[in-house]
Design an enzyme around this catalytic site. Structure first.
Site, mmCIF file in Angstrom:
data_model
loop_
_atom_site.group_PDB
_atom_site.id
_atom_site.type_symbol
_atom_site.label_atom_id
_atom_site.label_comp_id
_atom_site.label_asym_id
_atom_site.label_seq_id
_atom_site.Cartn_x
_atom_site.Cartn_y
_atom_site.Cartn_z
ATOM 1 N N GLY A 276 24.572 13.476 -22.245
ATOM 2 C CA GLY A 276 24.084 12.610 -21.176
ATOM 3 C C GLY A 276 25.217 12.296 -20.228
ATOM 4 N N ARG A 313 28.183 -2.330 -18.010
ATOM 5 C CA ARG A 313 29.148 -1.732 -18.944
ATOM 6 C C ARG A 313 30.442 -2.540 -19.093
ATOM 7 N NH1 ARG A 313 31.271 2.581 -18.989
ATOM 8 N NH2 ARG A 313 30.837 3.089 -21.140
ATOM 9 N N CYS A 343 25.648 -15.876 -12.654
ATOM 10 C CA CYS A 343 26.191 -17.081 -13.282
ATOM 11 C C CYS A 343 26.559 -16.848 -14.741
ATOM 12 C CB CYS A 343 25.187 -18.211 -13.141
ATOM 13 S SG CYS A 343 24.867 -18.545 -11.420
#
Ligand code: LLP
Length: 415
Positions: A276, A313, A343
């Site tokens: 992938g 990530r 936030c």
């Protein structure tokens, strides 16, 4: 990133100036290079030319229809993990007989859809899944092709959240139970046992653990054959890592495939791969615009219009993504934490980056083609960004930015 380069100070993807993409489509915005996707897929396919093989792109890494369509046109196979991914592959023109279905929790409806489409193989991860698939196939009057995903108990030496090949893991059938699971699969009348599969983790930067897993799987295949269950293919999964930062060294795709080809030569097994990240990771960037520069507690923050909602990530894995300006500026550099508007203190895209910034500047967050958009969310009611594919000199919008209205279109207030 191969298709990414600077020309007269301006960052380009193929022949397209990324500042123009930012202006035309707005930010945040994902941009992918068709040429880069094709080059990495071909690196796998060409290095395996002399071997019976199928490169099944792992759809979970980036499932935009344009990405799938480009790969389908090359003749790619697809590794899916849901009925949703199957529908995407078919909508993009992918061939069902080149689809393999992975995942620990396949539902009955998903199994039915995959059987009706005529996929190539189910990678089965447990004994109860074998029994369910047998029942679903029987009800449809078909035989389901299966491969067992075994857990080879090999340490992929990658981030624990993306390591899947160790014993304590939810994935695959434990190595010591695999023979019994094969015997069960062979007894079930509506299954046809065709292969063996493993996948030990993702962003793997040394191939030694991958080779160790392959050895264990080949040993198992021999033991399975000795019990009268011959296998036709060995699926080595995905997991090949990419270079996210300069000092990192990623395995060479061609060299890895040549190793695989040498190892299975003479065994009679066909090879299946499920890459992938190695195909799309370095083919995409996330564009953002600087909103504010904030000097706080002795630290400089560049607050940009992209966030953990668009690229999780760094927040989730402390992953590093290079961050570079779209245009070179004659300003003084300073050290910034590049953060988003969400936030959460974990809403960070990069820490301690030396950049020359002013509000309104465009930035590119690199290596964002894999596990970027697919893991995005609407947290803080942020519409998901648009996606663009660059193809030579043209930039094509391949997914529209979500509208705020669409975010709560399925909701209602109480009467
Ligand atoms: N096959 C199976 C069964 C998988 O579980 C995966 C990824 C792949 C293939 C493709 O692996 P790749 O070649 O992309 O490494 N969200 C994480 C990565 C999760 C990977 C999950 N499985 C990240 O952002 O790093």
């Amino acid at each position: 990133m191969s298709a990414l380069h600077r020309q007269d100070g301006d960052l380009h993807l193929e022949s397209v100036r990324l500042a123009d993409v930012a202006r035309r489509f707005g930010t945040p915005c994902y941009v992918y290079s068709r040429a880069a996707i094709e080059a990495s897929w071909r690196a796998f396919d060409e290095a395996l030319a002399g071997t019976d093989h199928l490169v099944c792109y792992a759809v979970k890494a980036n499932s935009n229809l344009a990405v799938l369509g480009v790969l389908a046109a090359l003749g790619s196979g697809f590794d899916i993990v849901s009925g949703g991914e199957l529908a995407r592959v078919l909508a993009a023109g992918g061939r069902a007989d080149r689809v393999i279905f992975s995942g620990v929790g396949k539902g009955e409806a998903e199994m039915r859809a995959a059987l009706a489409a005529g996929i190539r193989c189910f990678n089965v991860e447990s004994e109860p899944e074998l029994e369910r698939l047998d029942a679903v196939a029987g009800a449809l009057g078909v035989r389901a092709p299966v491969s067992l995903r075994v857990n080879p108990d090999v340490d992929a030496r990658t981030h624990p959240y993306i390591s899947t090949g160790l014993k304590g893991n939810k994935f695959g059938i434990a190595h010591d139970r695999a023979l019994a699971a094969y015997e069960l699969a062979a007894r079930l009348p509506n299954l046809e046992v065709t292969g063996v599969d493993c996948h030990i983790g993702s962003q793997i930067l040394e191939t030694a653990p991958l080779e160790e897993a392959l050895e264990r799987v080949l040993d198992l295949a021999a033991a399975v054959a000795a019990r009268g269950i011959p296998l036709r293919h060995v699926d080595v999964g995905g997991g090949l890592g990419i270079r996210y930062r300069e000092e990192e060294q990623a395995p060479d795709i061609r060299r890895w495939c040549e190793t695989l080809a040498r190892r299975v030569a003479g065994t009679g097994y066909g090879l299946v791969l499920e890459p992938g990240r190695a195909i799309v990771g370095n083919a995409g960037v996330l564009l953002a615009t600087v909103e504010y520069l904030k000097l706080d507690k002795g630290k400089r923050f560049a607050i940009v219009d992209a966030s953990m909602s668009e690229l999780i990530r760094p927040a989730l894995y402390e992953a590093w993504h290079d961050i570079v300006p779209l245009a070179a500026a004659a300003r003084e550099e300073a050290e910034y934490d590049v953060v988003g508007p969400v936030c959460e203190s974990s809403d960070v895209l990069g820490t301690a980056r030396r950049l020359a910034l002013a509000p309104g500047d465009g930035l590119a967050i690199l290596s964002a083609g894999a596990y970027g958009m697919v893991m995005s969310s609407n947290y803080n009611s942020r519409p998901r960004p648009c996606e663009v594919m660059v193809d030579g000199a043209r930039a094509v919008g391949v997914r529209a930015r979500e509208s705020v209205d669409s975010l709560f279109a399925g909701e209602r207030t109480l009467d």
